[in-house]
Design a protein around this motif. Structure first.
Motif, PDB file in Angstrom:
ATOM      1  N   ASP C 298       0.796  -1.286   0.192  1.00 63.04           N
ATOM      2  CA  ASP C 298      -0.067  -0.016  -0.076  1.00 63.04           C
ATOM      3  C   ASP C 298       0.775   1.230  -0.019  1.00 63.04           C
ATOM      4  O   ASP C 298       0.261   2.391  -0.249  1.00 63.04           O
ATOM      5  N   ASN C 299       1.996   1.076   0.108  1.00 61.29           N
ATOM      6  CA  ASN C 299       2.902   2.250   0.229  1.00 61.29           C
ATOM      7  C   ASN C 299       3.248   2.775  -1.099  1.00 61.29           C
ATOM      8  O   ASN C 299       3.393   2.042  -1.834  1.00 61.29           O
ATOM      9  N   PRO C 300       2.741   4.265  -1.272  1.00 58.91           N
ATOM     10  CA  PRO C 300       2.773   4.808  -2.699  1.00 58.91           C
ATOM     11  C   PRO C 300       4.074   4.506  -3.348  1.00 58.91           C
ATOM     12  O   PRO C 300       4.171   4.330  -4.602  1.00 58.91           O
ATOM     13  N   TRP C 301       5.184   4.615  -2.769  1.00 57.42           N
ATOM     14  CA  TRP C 301       6.601   4.308  -3.257  1.00 57.42           C
ATOM     15  C   TRP C 301       6.565   3.157  -3.628  1.00 57.42           C
ATOM     16  O   TRP C 301       7.112   2.770  -4.899  1.00 57.42           O
ATOM     17  N   VAL C 302       6.237   2.047  -2.961  1.00 58.94           N
ATOM     18  CA  VAL C 302       6.424   0.658  -3.357  1.00 58.94           C
ATOM     19  C   VAL C 302       5.556   0.531  -4.813  1.00 58.94           C
ATOM     20  O   VAL C 302       5.774  -0.157  -5.550  1.00 58.94           O
ATOM     21  N   GLN C 303       4.444   1.303  -4.521  1.00 60.97           N
ATOM     22  CA  GLN C 303       3.510   1.156  -5.883  1.00 60.97           C
ATOM     23  C   GLN C 303       4.232   1.659  -6.982  1.00 60.97           C
ATOM     24  O   GLN C 303       4.210   1.222  -8.041  1.00 60.97           O
ATOM     25  N   LEU C 304       4.766   2.834  -6.793  1.00 55.07           N
ATOM     26  CA  LEU C 304       5.639   3.459  -7.723  1.00 55.07           C
ATOM     27  C   LEU C 304       6.567   2.583  -8.340  1.00 55.07           C
ATOM     28  O   LEU C 304       6.681   2.105  -9.528  1.00 55.07           O
ATOM     29  N   GLU C 360      13.290  15.024  -0.504  1.00 54.08           N
ATOM     30  CA  GLU C 360      12.505  14.257  -0.044  1.00 54.08           C
ATOM     31  C   GLU C 360      12.292  12.860  -1.261  1.00 54.08           C
ATOM     32  O   GLU C 360      12.401  13.424  -2.309  1.00 54.08           O
ATOM     33  N   GLY C 361      12.049  11.929  -0.736  1.00 56.58           N
ATOM     34  CA  GLY C 361      12.126  10.593  -1.349  1.00 56.58           C
ATOM     35  C   GLY C 361      11.756   9.528  -0.759  1.00 56.58           C
ATOM     36  O   GLY C 361      11.027   9.589   0.225  1.00 56.58           O
ATOM     37  N   PRO C 362      11.876   8.395  -1.392  1.00 53.89           N
ATOM     38  CA  PRO C 362      11.517   7.065  -0.715  1.00 53.89           C
ATOM     39  C   PRO C 362      12.158   6.985   0.838  1.00 53.89           C
ATOM     40  O   PRO C 362      11.457   6.237   1.582  1.00 53.89           O
ATOM     41  N   ALA C 413       5.915  11.356   6.205  1.00 53.50           N
ATOM     42  CA  ALA C 413       6.513  10.571   5.109  1.00 53.50           C
ATOM     43  C   ALA C 413       6.322  11.183   3.825  1.00 53.50           C
ATOM     44  O   ALA C 413       5.048  11.630   3.413  1.00 53.50           O
ATOM     45  N   ALA C 414       7.018  11.343   2.923  1.00 52.92           N
ATOM     46  CA  ALA C 414       7.013  11.897   1.550  1.00 52.92           C
ATOM     47  C   ALA C 414       6.137  11.161   0.600  1.00 52.92           C
ATOM     48  O   ALA C 414       6.024   9.867   0.780  1.00 52.92           O
ATOM     49  N   THR C 415       5.310  11.806  -0.328  1.00 51.41           N
ATOM     50  CA  THR C 415       4.768  10.964  -1.203  1.00 51.41           C
ATOM     51  C   THR C 415       5.523  11.180  -2.512  1.00 51.41           C
ATOM     52  O   THR C 415       5.992  12.342  -2.753  1.00 51.41           O
TER      53      THR C 415
END
Ligand SMILES: Nc1ncnc2c1ncn2[C@@H]1O[C@H](COP(=O)(O)OP(=O)(O)OP(=O)(O)O)[C@@H](O)[C@H]1O
Ligand SMILES: Nc1ncnc2c1ncn2[C@@H]1O[C@H](COP(=O)(O)OP(=O)(O)OP(=O)(O)O)[C@@H](O)[C@H]1O
Ligand SMILES: [Mg+2]
Ligand SMILES: [Mg+2]
Lengths: 256, 388, 428, 294, 309
Positions: C298-304, C360-362, C413-415
């Protein structure tokens, strides 16, 4: 003392019979080379059944090469080898003993890492199951190696090794035995014993022998037929008796 | 004695084999200078002859280093330490018949010595440091040599293999002193003034540090090969070969087998020590992971592929080690493989090349060429006599 | 500040704002930027680590598809060093001297990378984001001005773990299971700052020696009921196995390097065809994080990153190693953008020093980049493994090496940006 | 005390693993006089074949059989294709070919199966047996390993000591030409030697893999310790391989368990043990008598 | 035995530091000075050797007088080579003593032999296969080398000079045996008698005072054997010779005295004529009255299973 021949008359009778006995091993126009060196140059000879054929010649004449080519260790560049009429020129080395030809190589071909007994057993492998008694008879023949039967062959003295390889070849029960300098390093008594034994086997069992010897005198004394090689060619073939008597020839090629 | 008889009675045999036996050591068996004799165009004195060769090689090295790009310079620096160590191993394995799978460990000794000496606040001059590396490695080599002198074949291989993996382990255990797994970083001394001047007069190139290290490597290589070639061509080399070929006969000739084996180990350890020193300078690090078994095995590979027993072979074999993998990787990348695939291709090709080389050139580059040459010479002389 | 504002976005077509693209430095052409890296792609260290550059490659491809950085395509060359410093020195020579890369990015390993540290700094080649938590990469920017760390260093990690144990398990008898090198050493010294008196045993293993039964038995014999491991993943598995043998069941805490729950957990599930362990043996184990991991779908970074990976068409699954590589690539793109339209090597370093601290980043915590420090991200969270996923037990903690305090992070946490590509302002 | 037992048991199990590998080396040495450095890679290759089957849902035992069979084929093919041309040549050439194979096969595995960690199952449990109120470091899997290795050793002893094939294999190894003259099919024996050794090697590979990670280079450290174990025992002796493996396994376990930071000393310890043994017995513990020199 | 130590090169290390007893007298020229009558005497008394349970030699004694050719004969496995091995330090006797030049030699190591002025040929040839004939012989001259490791390493002129001297010696030794034309060849492909000559040259080049010959005539043709006999006789003007041989005519022709061994025991000793007349020798070794027929009969009893095609 120097003549180990057991029966002075054997050669005469054998030589007399040479013409009639069938050729067991025939070598036709055999040529083979080591790189640029041509060691055999069109050799033709035949070894008759139930006869001892001695191949003589100076060092380097090609005697060893002849035996090695016959048994396939050296591949000939031309010519044929026939055993009992069968062309065995291209047969693999390991098939030879099964066809009844045993080759005792020059220089004591014992397998040093195996025990004396294992060496003998390897010799009998191709025959399948071989009774213990056959081994015992070889040991009876050469008591020196019997004492050493469970020791690795590398501890043997030079002469003991020679006994071992000859015994091993006999165990194969060949039709024809190729012997390369069997007397090398053997005490005169043993030489006499072995040559006498060969004579006996030939006479009573119909064994055939192709014998390469440096020691022409004792070889001719036991052989039926002599073949003299020089520079890879056969220069003379005649009965052993005739060769012995021909002084010029002896001086020219056999050095005595 | 009437050898004339013998000769005339066996003219065929007379031409028999001008060629050396085609064993792997075919390359090793160039007779020593005095025994070969009869070359007119080179000086008769071994010293002059070898110095002349060194001079030619030095000029060639300068030309090579100045016409090639910096990366090739750095590869040549790498080549130099491989070739130095392989040269030493040639003495041990090629000439003396002792196999060593542990020369990487002796290189490590040289490398760590160099690193330690260089880490001093005021380090000694570079030649002194490299000499120290040689001395320490020689001492270790003597120790190993004494232990190894009685071992044969695979047992020697096993012992030296254990050396290859064992010795670098000490660096991990004594981590306070030897830097542990991370190793000791080496601050290679910068190029001196005179070097910069030398380069700018010779070629006008700039004297980078990479170039300087390549020159240091080349100088060490030339010195090592000069000395090793001297030994090889002397009685020392002949005695080593005698020990290799026939122990008992050698011993009966008055050669103390053990001592000569140790001597061979010592000489090759000295070369390995110097190689390690150069490696430390070029790699700028002495760490256990730099001296894995792979290094030791590569050295052995280099000398066999090059032609066992020949210094030239050792050099060529080392070149294969250095230049083949990047070549294959780049080739792979050229075929459109991704970087990972190209990287995996390199060891595959390397392995296959080893196998093929041994099948098709069992005496190595140099040995095979030498055998060819001798055979053709024998053929020619055979042809000549048959005409005459 | 990041994520918005500027209208000549890096993501779009480049080159029209501040003049034309120039070949401003080695490795930079009008339309390309060459980056290099060294990784173990073959040999003993290849498993796992060899996946990192494939992740990075996937992300660069993604950026290139979107037009590259300032209109320049990123050309990423990674070479194999088999985790041998001798090879590292050769391949980095090749990258720098022959391939003529602009910068080295993400070179992996402490001993390996130390071999090229001096070389890169003396040649003035930016040496970004070394893939190792050693202090070497960021502690001393004066000696190594071109080198930057990236991940949280092992000492800071140790401190955060130490404080957590002191707070939450004050009575635990702690055993340490340490890799016998700087990794274990730095971690140990961090931990000992907080719970020196709780530690009952410290056992070390040497990488490559797979026989660790004696070490685990020693921890058991010392009565440790809480074991912290600073070890690589294969040793997580080995230590679990050894403990299983001995019926030893302490609370385990693996440092970030050694805890790849997907990897290790699934391995252990497989070990014995379910005979011994039906659930993950790692269940309940604690670990640290400085990046989102694959088990957080569900983490948006992981999704990216999942999207990026799928788009790259490379073989294999998305793994934490690949996420690592992509996250590193993300930071690299940030740095390149910050270096301006016509970046130079020195400009790049300066840009990171100036702006890097704000990116900012993952990564969960900000980088410590400044003129005085080149250390990577400064903090980690602590989580517990449940099944094949993790739950956070302590939010991101920030700290630094030495006696710096540990503080709780106060930023959200950044998105990821919409485009999936950062958009940093050039630094002037 | 319990610690001592556990350290001992760990050493024992690990020693048996070394022994398994050493047995394969002994087998090849006895039958071809070659030290096969490629053994590890060959075993890894067949292990990966087994793994592929298991991942496809086949049973462990089927995978085991297939792996051993493919080991047999691999060994035979390698002997026929690449070893045959260098047999009888200088011994170093065979060593280099083996090294080349080692590198090439390992690279091929990485190319085909990838180089990531994969877990390999074991058919038996991994939990130690309960003794009293604690568990000891002896698991059903270690019993399986120990048992298999002992059985293989016994089979080898029988093969070499009591069978005609065993004798023929040894004769071929020691004296190719003589053996050939005596009618031994030397080529076939050499092939058989490699094939059987590859079977034993594959078994060793599977035993080692059981319950652990595999990756293309997972056998690397074993090559060294297996070789050292074989040398310790005397390369010619299957029993020696077991003894060598146990000596090494136990010694290394004690070094690792009783010396501060002993894990770092394990390789050094192997070196020291080997040197000490070889100084006393240059042909290993079970060396046959030394050769007569003149 | 003294004398050699002082002449050692400065750079000599390890193996090169062996004493060279005859330094000085021979160092200058490749050829020996005018042959002086040999004076060195070898006495072996009470030598016993056992290998495991097997007794190879028990209480064997013999004396090789200076300038004598002493024959050692006996059946195969009698222990002749073993006795040589004892004299060379290859085998340690369990009892007995060896006295050379009036001094007891204890704990002899083979490599010290050359230094003591003793040379030996091996049963077979034992040449170095990877070296030319000339080099083979040069190795034999090892003990005459003067230049040490350092001069070899640096290729100092000293080393070259040394090599030239050795080369000259070796060439001369080959020429003596009429084998100089093979100098540049490798032994492998050479005719056997030539190989034997090279081996002999290698033993002679060190100019020993005692030469041990183990079956030098085996594999030779009649001519070569004859020449060998002459040669051995000539050599005895310069050194003592201990000869093992199975060719009786050769042995009887060249030996001054003969010792006969059987099963490790001395069964006879004396002049050739005495030995030849000794019935024990005839029975054990020469075998005039061997019962060949009986042996063959024993074997033929097994011939039942012979292949007859
Ligand atoms: N392996 C080899 N390589 C090269 N030449 C060889 C080889 N073997 C033999 N020769 C040469 O071939 C020729 C014939 O040799 P061969 O051994 O057949 O002679 P021979 O009659 O058996 O001699 P001897 O009585 O010495 O045993 C000789 O000139 C010899 O030098
Ligand atoms: N190293 C050893 N180990 C065991 N037995 C040995 C060893 N060396 C020799 N023998 C045995 O000692 C006996 C004497 O051997 P030796 O070689 O001295 O005989 P020899 O008289 O030289 O015989 P030949 O004339 O056959 O060469 C032999 O029976 C031999 O097997
Ligand atoms: Mg012959
Ligand atoms: Mg003898």
């Amino acid at each position: 003392m120097a003549d180990p021949r057991p029966h002075g008359s054997t050669a005469v009778t054998a030589a007399g019979g040479t013409a009639t006995a069938p050729a067991l091993l025939e070598v036709e126009d055999l040529t083979s080379s080591y790189g640029p060196v041509r060691a055999l140059d069109g050799v033709t000879l035949s070894a008759r059944a139930g006869r001892i054929t001695a191949v003589l010649g100076a060092n380097g004449a090609g005697k060893t090469t002849l035996l090695r080519t016959i048994s396939g260790l050296v591949r000939s560049s031309s010519g044929r080898v026939l055993l009992g009429g069968e062309d065995i020129t291209a047969a693999p080395v390991e098939a030879m003993v099964g066809k009844g030809m045993a080759h005792v190589p020059e220089g004591r071909g014992v397998i040093a890492e195996l025990t004396v007994d294992e060496n003998l057993r390897v010799g009998a492998l191709f025959r399948g199951k071989v009774g213990r008694d056959e081994f015992d008879r070889i040991y009876d023949l050469f008591p020196r190696i019997a004492e050493r039967r469970d020791q690795p062959a590398h501890v043997l003295s030079g002469g003991e090794r020679q006994m071992l390889v000859i015994g091993r070849a006999l165990l194969a029960k060949p039709r024809i035995l190729l012997l390369d300098e069997p007397s090398l390093g053997l005490a005169p008594r043993i030489v006499a014993q072995i040559f006498g034994l060969l004579r006996q086997l030939v006479d009573t069992e119909g064994l055939s022998v192709l014998l390469v010897e440096q020691n022409a005198r004792s070889a001719l004394s036991v052989a039926d037929v002599g073949v003299v090689l020089n520079l890879g060619r056969v220069v003379v073939t005649d009965s052993a008796r005739t060769l012995m008597d021909d002084e010029d020839l002896r001086h020219a090629y056999l050095g005595f | 004695m009437t050898v004339s008889d013998l000769q005339s009675s066996a003219p065929v045999a007379g031409q028999a084999t001008e060629e050396a036996p085609t064993t792997a050591t075919a390359a090793a068996n160039a007779p020593s200078a005095a025994a070969a004799g009869g070359r007119t165009f080179l000086p008769r004195s071994t010293l002059l002859r070898h110095l002349l060769l060194v001079l030619v090689a030095a000029v060639a090295a300068v030309v090579l280093l100045e016409i090639t790009d910096p990366f090739t310079n750095s590869q040549l620096a790498t080549l130099s330490y491989y070739a130095i160590a392989a040269g030493g191993l040639t003495v041990l394995t090629g000439m003396n018949g002792q196999i060593s799978l542990g020369h990487g460990a002796l290189m490590a000794v040289g490398a760590y010595t160099t690193a330690l000496f260089l880490s001093a606040d005021e380090p000694l001059p570079l030649p002194a440091i490299l000499l120290a590396a040689v001395v320490v490695a020689t001492a270790v080599g003597a120790l190993v040599g004494v232990a190894a002198a009685r071992l044969h074949g695979p047992y020697l291989a096993g012992a030296t293999l254990a050396l290859a993996v064992g010795l670098p382990g000490l660096a991990i255990y004594f981590n306070e002193w030897l830097g542990g797994d991370q190793g000791l970083r080496v601050r290679a001394p910068r190029a001196p003034e005179w070097f910069e001047q030398f380069i700018s007069t010779v070629s006008g190139n700039s004297a980078t540090n990479t170039k300087w290290l390549a020159y240091v490597g080349a100088i060490c290589l030339l010195i090592t090969y000069f000395l090793l070639a001297n030994l090889v061509r002397s009685r020392i080399g002949r005695t080593w070969r005698a020990v290799r070929d026939q122990e008992v006969a050698a011993e009966l000739a008055g050669i103390n087998l053990g001592a000569w084996r140790v001597l061979a180990f010592v000489v090759s350890a000295a070369a390995a020590g110097l190689a390690g020193g150069v490696l430390a300078l070029v790699v700028r690090l002495a760490a256990p992971s730099g001296f894995t078994l792979v290094l030791s095995l590569s050295l052995l590979t280099a000398i066999v592929i090059g032609g066992l027993g020949s210094l030239l072979g050792a050099l060529l074999g080392s070149a294969l080690l250095v230049f083949l993998p990047p070549f294959v990787t780049d080739l792979g990348a050229g075929w459109g493989l991704d970087n990972t695939e190209a990287a995996q291709l390199a060891p595959f090709v390397y392995g296959v090349v080893l196998v093929l080389a041994m099948i098709f050139a069992p005496a190595g580059f140099v040995g095979t060429l030498r055998t060819r040459w001798l055979t053709s010479r024998a053929k020619r002389s055979a042809a000549r006599t048959s005409r005459g | 500040a990041c994520g918005g504002g500027s209208d000549d976005g890096g993501g779009g077509g480049g080159g029209d704002a501040g003049g034309a693209n120039e070949a401003s430095d080695i490795g930079i052409t009008e339309d390309s930027i060459k980056l290099g890296a060294h990784f173990p792609l073959t040999g003993v260290a290849a498993p796992g680590y060899s996946e990192i550059p494939t992740g990075a490659q996937a992300y660069y491809d993604y950026v290139n598809d979107a037009g590259g950085v300032n209109g320049r395509q990123i050309e990423y060359i990674y070479r194999d060093d088999a985790y041998n410093p001798t090879n590292t020195s050769q391949v980095v020579n090749q990258l720098v001297l022959e391939d003529e890369v602009f910068a080295i990015v993400g070179g992996l390993g402490t001993p390996t990378h130390s071999a090229v540290l001096d070389f890169l700094n003396s040649e003035g080649v930016p040496d970004l984001f070394v893939s190792s938590g050693s202090l070497l990469w960021g502690e001393d920017p004066e000696t190594n001005p071109y080198t930057f760390g990236w991940q949280t260093d092992y000492e800071s990690e140790g401190k955060i773990i130490g404080q957590y144990i002191a707070d939450e398990f004050p009575d635990a008898k702690v055993g340490l299971f340490l890799q016998d090198d700087d990794f274990g050493e730095d971690g140990e010294s961090g931990i000992r700052e907080y719970i020196d008196d709780q530690i009952v045993a410290a056992e070390r293993y040497t990488p490559g020696n797979t026989q660790i039964g004696p070490q685990i038995a020693a921890l058991q014999a010392a009565g440790a009921d809480f074991v912290v491991g600073f070890n690589v993943p294969s040793y997580t598995a080995l230590s679990q196995l050894a403990a299983l043998q001995l019926g030893y069941d302490p609370q385990w805490f693996y440092s970030n390097v050694g805890s790849d729950p997907t990897l290790v957990g699934s391995l252990l599930n497989n070990f014995s065809q379910g005979k011994v362990t039906d659930a993950s043996v790692l269940d309940g184990t604690l670990t640290t994080d400085y990046l989102p991991t694959v088990d957080e779908p569900d983490n948006p970074w992981v999704q990216l990153f999942q999207e990026v990976w799928d788009a790259s068409g490379q073989e294999g699954e998305l793994t934490n190693y690949r996420i690592y590589g992509m996250a590193q690539a993300y930071t690299t793109v940030q740095a390149l953008q910050a270096a301006g339209q016509n970046p130079t090597r020195d400009g790049l370093v300066e840009a990171i020093e100036t702006a890097g601290g704000d990116w900012e980043g993952p990564v969960l915590a900000p980088f410590r980049y400044s003129a005085d420090s080149h250390m990577g991200t400064s903090g980690m969270s602590i989580s517990r493994i449940t099944g094949t996923s993790t739950e956070e037990v302590l939010p991101v903690q920030l700290t630094d090496i030495g006696d710096a305090e540990i503080t709780e992070s106060d930023t959200e946490a950044a998105t990821p940006p919409e485009s999936g590509i950062p958009d940093e302002e050039p630094v002037d | 005390m319990q610690y001592f037992i556990n350290v001992t048991l760990t050493g024992l199990t690990e020693g048996m693993v070394y022994a398994a590998f050493a047995l394969a080396l002994v087998l090849i040495w006895r039958s071809t006089r070659i030290v096969n450095f490629a053994q590890g890679s060959m075993a890894a290759a067949t292990t990966f074949i087994a793994l592929a089957l298991i991942q496809n849902g086949q049973s462990y035992w089927l995978a085991l059989v297939v792996a051993l069979a493919s080991g047999f084929v691999l060994g035979a093919v390698i002997e026929r294709v690449v070893i045959r041309p260098v047999e009888g040549g200088p011994e170093l050439n065979a060593v280099i070919v083996a090294l080349g194979l080692f590198v090439a096969i390992q690279a091929a595995i990485a190319i085909i199966f990838g180089s990531s960690f994969q877990s390999f199952p074991t058919p038996f449990g991994l939990e130690g047996f309960q003794v009293g109120d604690s568990r000891i470091a002896l698991t059903p899997t270690s019993l399986y390993v120990i048992g298999s290795v002992l059985v293989v050793m016994a089979l080898l002893v029988v093969l070499f000591r009591f069978t005609r094939v065993g004798l023929a294999m040894r004769a071929s190894a020691f004296g190719q030409e003589v053996a050939r003259l005596l009618g031994v099919k030397v080529g076939r024996m050499l092939t058989l030697g490699w094939a059987l050794a590859a079977v034993v090697g594959s078994l060793a590979g599977l035993l080692i893999a059981g319950g652990e990670f595999v990756y293309p280079a997972y056998m690397d450290s074993l090559i060294v310790f297996g070789f050292v174990a074989a040398i310790l025992g005397g390369l010619d002796s299957p029993v020696g391989a077991i003894v060598g493996g146990l000596v090494l396994g136990l010694a290394l376990s004690y070094v690792s368990g009783y010396i501060e930071r002993g894990s770092a000393l394990v390789n050094v310890a192997a070196l020291v043990i080997l040197m000490v043994v070889l100084l006393v017995r240059p042909g290993g513990i079970f060396a046959s008598s030394t050769a007569r020199r003149a | 035995m003294a004398g050699g130590r002082g002449t050692r090169g400065k750079g000599a290390v390890g193996p090169l530091a062996q004493p060279s007893p005859t330094a000085g007298s021979t160092a200058t020229g490749p050829r020996p000075a005018a042959p002086t009558a040999p004076t060195s005497r070898l006495e072996m008394t009470g030598i016993s050797v056992a290998f495991g349970g097997v007794t190879a030699l028990s209480d064997v004694s013999l004396v090789v007088e200076p300038g004598q050719v002493h024959g050692l004969i006996g059946p195969n496995g009698a222990g002749k080579t073993t006795l040589f091995n004892v004299a060379c330090g290859l085998v340690r006797p369990s009892a007995g003593e060896m006295v050379w030049r009036g001094r007891p030699v204890r704990r002899l190591r083979p490599h010290q032999l050359a230094g003591l002025g003793i040379s030996r040929t091996l049963q077979g040839v034992g040449l170095f296969a990877g070296m030319t004939v000339l080099e083979n012989v040069m190795v034999g001259a090892h003990r005459h080398a003067r230049a040490g490791f350092a001069s070899a390493l640096l290729a100092l002129p000293r080393s070259d000079a040394d090599e030239r001297a050795l080369r000259a010696r070796a060439t001369a030794a080959l020429a003596d045996l009429g084998a100089e034309r093979y100098a540049g060849r490798y032994p492998g492909g050479l005719p056997y008698p030539v190989q034997k000559r090279v081996a002999l040259a290698r033993a002679l080049v060190s100019e020993p005072d005692l030469l041990l010959l183990d079956e030098p005539a085996s594999g030779l043709g009649e001519d070569e054997m004859h020449e060998l006999g002459e040669l051995i006789r000539t050599l005895s003007g310069r050194m003592s010779v201990l000869l093992v041989e199975h060719h009786m005519d050769l042995v009887m022709r060249v030996c001054d005295r003969i010792t006969v061994l059987d099963s490790g025991r001395q069964i006879s000793a004396g002049t050739p004529a005495e030995v030849q007349a000794d019935p024990a020798v005839t029975e054990a070794y020469l075998g005039d009255d061997v019962d060949v027929a009986a042996d063959a009969a024993a074997l033929s009893a097994t011939e039942g299973g012979r292949h007859h095609g």
